[in-house]
Design a protein around this motif. Structure first.
Motif, PDB file in Angstrom:
ATOM      1  N   LEU A 139      56.004  57.030  38.541  1.00  8.71           N
ATOM      2  CA  LEU A 139      56.016  56.455  37.163  1.00  8.71           C
ATOM      3  C   LEU A 139      54.407  55.864  36.718  1.00  8.71           C
ATOM      4  O   LEU A 139      54.353  55.284  35.846  1.00  8.71           O
ATOM      5  N   GLN A 140      53.363  55.877  37.854  1.00  7.10           N
ATOM      6  CA  GLN A 140      52.577  55.084  37.795  1.00  7.10           C
ATOM      7  C   GLN A 140      51.595  55.556  36.630  1.00  7.10           C
ATOM      8  O   GLN A 140      50.715  55.431  35.716  1.00  7.10           O
ATOM      9  N   GLY A 141      51.695  57.123  36.364  1.00  2.76           N
ATOM     10  CA  GLY A 141      51.156  57.733  35.629  1.00  2.76           C
ATOM     11  C   GLY A 141      52.061  57.681  34.247  1.00  2.76           C
ATOM     12  O   GLY A 141      51.231  58.292  33.308  1.00  2.76           O
ATOM     13  N   LEU A 142      52.600  57.126  33.757  1.00  2.00           N
ATOM     14  CA  LEU A 142      53.078  57.148  32.237  1.00  2.00           C
ATOM     15  C   LEU A 142      52.380  56.514  31.284  1.00  2.00           C
ATOM     16  O   LEU A 142      53.442  55.053  31.358  1.00  2.00           O
ATOM     17  N   ILE A 143      51.681  56.411  30.987  1.00 10.86           N
ATOM     18  CA  ILE A 143      50.708  55.493  30.442  1.00 10.86           C
ATOM     19  C   ILE A 143      50.927  55.103  29.023  1.00 10.86           C
ATOM     20  O   ILE A 143      50.351  53.626  29.088  1.00 10.86           O
ATOM     21  N   ASN A 144      52.003  55.605  28.136  1.00 10.00           N
ATOM     22  CA  ASN A 144      52.173  55.117  27.453  1.00 10.00           C
ATOM     23  C   ASN A 144      53.761  54.515  26.871  1.00 10.00           C
ATOM     24  O   ASN A 144      54.342  54.314  26.287  1.00 10.00           O
ATOM     25  N   LEU A 145      54.433  54.294  28.283  1.00 11.25           N
ATOM     26  CA  LEU A 145      55.523  53.821  28.716  1.00 11.25           C
ATOM     27  C   LEU A 145      55.844  52.314  28.263  1.00 11.25           C
ATOM     28  O   LEU A 145      54.985  51.443  28.644  1.00 11.25           O
ATOM     29  N   LYS A 146      56.667  51.854  27.642  1.00  9.62           N
ATOM     30  CA  LYS A 146      56.908  50.590  27.402  1.00  9.62           C
ATOM     31  C   LYS A 146      57.835  49.201  26.887  1.00  9.62           C
ATOM     32  O   LYS A 146      57.962  48.651  27.633  1.00  9.62           O
ATOM     33  N   ALA A 147      58.905  50.930  27.594  1.00  8.54           N
ATOM     34  CA  ALA A 147      59.921  50.051  27.924  1.00  8.54           C
ATOM     35  C   ALA A 147      60.921  50.460  29.410  1.00  8.54           C
ATOM     36  O   ALA A 147      60.463  51.605  29.412  1.00  8.54           O
ATOM     37  N   LEU A 148      60.551  50.136  30.314  1.00  6.41           N
ATOM     38  CA  LEU A 148      60.959  50.099  31.597  1.00  6.41           C
ATOM     39  C   LEU A 148      62.272  49.514  32.172  1.00  6.41           C
ATOM     40  O   LEU A 148      62.204  48.329  32.044  1.00  6.41           O
ATOM     41  N   GLN A 149      63.296  50.247  32.420  1.00  7.96           N
ATOM     42  CA  GLN A 149      64.633  49.312  32.722  1.00  7.96           C
ATOM     43  C   GLN A 149      65.566  50.144  34.006  1.00  7.96           C
ATOM     44  O   GLN A 149      65.772  51.101  34.366  1.00  7.96           O
ATOM     45  N   ILE A 150      65.227  49.140  35.713  1.00  8.49           N
ATOM     46  CA  ILE A 150      65.426  49.577  36.583  1.00  8.49           C
ATOM     47  C   ILE A 150      66.261  48.524  37.129  1.00  8.49           C
ATOM     48  O   ILE A 150      66.461  48.647  38.514  1.00  8.49           O
ATOM     49  N   SER A 151      66.934  47.522  36.480  1.00  7.79           N
ATOM     50  CA  SER A 151      68.429  46.973  36.999  1.00  7.79           C
ATOM     51  C   SER A 151      68.949  47.601  38.235  1.00  7.79           C
ATOM     52  O   SER A 151      69.629  48.812  38.244  1.00  7.79           O
ATOM     53  N   SER A 152      69.275  46.796  39.360  1.00  4.90           N
ATOM     54  CA  SER A 152      70.611  46.828  40.049  1.00  4.90           C
ATOM     55  C   SER A 152      70.012  48.483  40.501  1.00  4.90           C
ATOM     56  O   SER A 152      70.624  48.839  41.314  1.00  4.90           O
ATOM     57  N   SER A 153      68.877  48.270  40.829  1.00  6.02           N
ATOM     58  CA  SER A 153      68.012  49.438  42.312  1.00  6.02           C
ATOM     59  C   SER A 153      68.218  48.669  43.425  1.00  6.02           C
ATOM     60  O   SER A 153      68.399  47.431  43.731  1.00  6.02           O
ATOM     61  N   LYS A 154      67.170  50.114  43.988  1.00  7.52           N
ATOM     62  CA  LYS A 154      66.938  49.606  45.722  1.00  7.52           C
ATOM     63  C   LYS A 154      65.692  48.854  45.425  1.00  7.52           C
ATOM     64  O   LYS A 154      64.218  48.952  46.622  1.00  7.52           O
ATOM     65  N   VAL A 155      64.431  48.553  44.316  1.00  7.06           N
ATOM     66  CA  VAL A 155      63.112  48.489  43.953  1.00  7.06           C
ATOM     67  C   VAL A 155      62.398  46.477  44.600  1.00  7.06           C
ATOM     68  O   VAL A 155      63.501  46.371  44.526  1.00  7.06           O
TER      69      VAL A 155
END
Length: 578
Positions: free
Chosen positions: A251-267
């Motif tokens: 995901l680090q190359g998705l430079i135009n990303l404005k919204a990211l939702q990763i709730s309840s993951s193992k991150v």
């Protein structure tokens, strides 16, 4: 706290979904309720327009739909007219397979058929006949399979596709849409069949702006196929417990990303380090992730961040001084963390903060002194804390505050007087048993209130006279059991109400429905656990906008409500008993 009648605010009536008429499976999940949005545009405006001030077009549409069996094809009439006829049939749930054939080759643009009964593969051929005119399709909750999805291959101008909850679509189905390079929005929530291998079909969707994969449990390793989608602005992988730190690296190359939702993951903290390059990121939802305060070092690089949700994460006071580095932050959610008053001193510098959630944190009165200078605050959640009346004096200067939640706190009637100067306040939650009529009297200066939650408060008929001061109320909940018909009469002047919850007031009778009949803007009404009978339903005939009616544990049957629906309340889509 709160007593037997109370409930957490997460359990309140979902007015947003009532307005859209969606089924209950589309209700906002705990992980994303603060960010809910809809894919399909609402069709209710068509019906309401007919009933209020219909245009000539609407009158014609209504007439055609009434005599729909007389028509075999709409392909020769203008597209905007056939589209409106189609939308009306969908809204009224009058469309079936046979009627669908009349819309073949009509060049329709939007087919919003989410959760529509009977929708399966046999319908897809007609949908595909719209060809290059087709821009959006929603067949979520249907029985469409991989084979049905293959029909869309030639709809090359398709921009939005939604097949949430379609549990018969697998990797093979994704392969059928891999060539739809004009797609900007794609959503297939809660899919147990799509795997990381199948996600390779998404790599060619180079114009994708929004991708929703919430509750897809087999996509671990599949995010690597998104590396080339550099236009992507929104990615939702909430509640995918298969997602780990390794999935964050692509995901680090998705430079135009404005919204990211990763709730309840193992991150974890390590996975968050890969997000530091997302300099345009404005929204990050990490609720329930196993991160610690150490992740704040990485988050401090996200200068554009406006909304951050760290609820239910393993944050402790140690290291929380890093919050002060998040200067651009506007929304901070720390609910359900091991946070005490100690952290609040580190918030004093966040002068641009607009939303602060301290739900279920160990906050007491003395900690609120650190909030006194946060003059940009618009939303403050203090539910399930030890905040009492003394601490509210520190909030009295927050002149921009619009939303305040004090449910399940130890605030008393006396403390509410300290809120009288919050002239911008629009929403107030006082779901607590110690709040009484006296507390309501202390709030009468807050004439701008549009939402008032007194669910478990001990409000009686005497207290309802103070509600006349809140002429702008759109939502009101009083369920503490102290009301009779006499008290409900005092609500009849609240003509802006769209949601009214009077459940648990066991003394209410049909006379209450007579008073409520004057609230003609109501969209949702709940008078469960009362003495309402079938005879009283006649008083609801004037509530033409009503979409949700709940009369559980009353002397009313489902058939009684269905008769009312068919004769007088055509907009009613959700009712109990059912």
């Amino acid at each position: 706290m709160g007593g037997a009648c109370s409930r957490k605010r997460d359990h309140q009536v979902d007015e947003d979904n009532i307005h859209r008429g969606f089924s209950r499976r589309y209700c906002k999940s705990g992980s994303s309720k603060w960010l809910a949005s809809t894919f399909s545009r609402s069709l209710s405006d068509v019906k309401q327009g007919i009933r209020k001030s219909p245009s000539l077009m609407e009158l014609c549409t209504y007439k055609i739909c009434k005599d729909i069996n007389n028509y075999s094809s709409f392909s020769m009439i203008p597209r905007d007219i056939s589209q409106q006829i189609f939308d009306e049939l969908v809204y009224s749930q009058s469309l079936n397979y046979d009627l669908l054939q009349a819309f073949r080759d009509c060049a329709l643009q939007d087919l919003n058929l989410g959760d529509y009964p009977g929708f399966n593969d046999s319908w897809m051929d007609m949908i595909a006949s719209q060809g290059s005119s087709l821009l959006s399709v929603d067949f979520s909750g249907s029985d469409v399979t991989d084979s049905g999805l293959s029909h869309l291959k030639d709809c090359t101008d398709l921009q939005a596709l939604n097949f949430n909850y379609c549990d018969q679509i697998s990797d093979n189905g994704l392969e059928h849409i891999s060539g739809l390079s004009n797609l900007t929005t794609l959503s297939f929530r809660r899919n147990n069949m799509v795997t990381a291998q199948g996600m390779s079909a998404l790599s060619g969707l180079v114009n994708l702006l929004k991708l929703d994969l919430e509750r897809c449990p087999k996509i671990h390793g599949g995010l690597v196929h998104l590396k080339g989608l550099t236009k992507l602005e929104s990615l939702n992988i909430n509640c995918c417990n298969c997602i780990t730190d390794a999935d964050m690296k692509p995901l680090q190359g998705l430079i135009n990303l404005k919204a990211l939702q990763i709730s309840s993951s193992k991150v974890t903290d390590y996975g968050v380090t890969f997000l530091k390059a997302l300099h345009k990121l404005e929204l990050l939802n990490m609720e329930g992730c196993p991160v610690t305060a150490a992740c704040l070092e990485s988050l401090s690089a996200l200068r554009a961040l406006l909304y951050l949700n760290l609820s239910r994460c393993n944050l402790v006071d140690d290291g929380c001084d890093k919050f002060s580095r998040l200067q651009a932050l506007k929304v901070l959610n720390l609910g359900f963390n091991e946070i005490s008053d100690a952290i609040l001193v580190h918030l004093k510098g966040l002068i641009y903060l607009e939303s602060l959630n301290l739900d279920s944190c160990g906050i007491r009165d003395e900690g609120l002194v650190n909030l006194a200078g946060l003059n940009s605050l618009k939303r403050l959640e203090l539910s399930d804390t030890e905040v009492g009346s003394n601490g509210l004096c520190h909030l009295s200067g927050l002149g921009n505050l619009e939303n305040l939640n004090l449910s399940f706190t130890v605030v008393t009637d006396g403390g509410l007087r300290k809120l009288s100067g919050l002239s911008c306040l629009k929403s107030l939650n006082l779901d607590a048993r110690q709040i009484t009529d006296a507390g309501l009297a202390a709030l009468t200066s807050l004439t701008g209130l549009t939402h008032l939650d007194l669910f478990g408060a001990r409000i009686t008929d005497s207290g309802t006279k103070y509600l006349k001061c809140f002429k702008n109320l759109r939502s009101l909940e009083i369920c503490g059991g102290g009301l009779t018909d006499a008290g409900v009469k005092n609500l009849k002047d609240l003509t802006s109400l769209t949601l009214l919850n009077l459940s648990q007031n066991i003394h209410l009778t049909d006379k209450s429905l007579e008073a409520i009949s004057e609230l003609t803007q109501l969209v949702s009404l709940n008078v469960s656990n009362s003495r309402i009978t079938s005879a009283g339903l006649q008083h609801l005939k004037s509530l033409e906008n009503l979409k949700s009616l709940t009369l559980e544990s009353c002397k009313v049957t489902a058939n009684d409500i269905k008769k009312l629906q068919s004769s007088d309340l055509p907009n009613l889509v959700n009712f109990r008993p059912q």
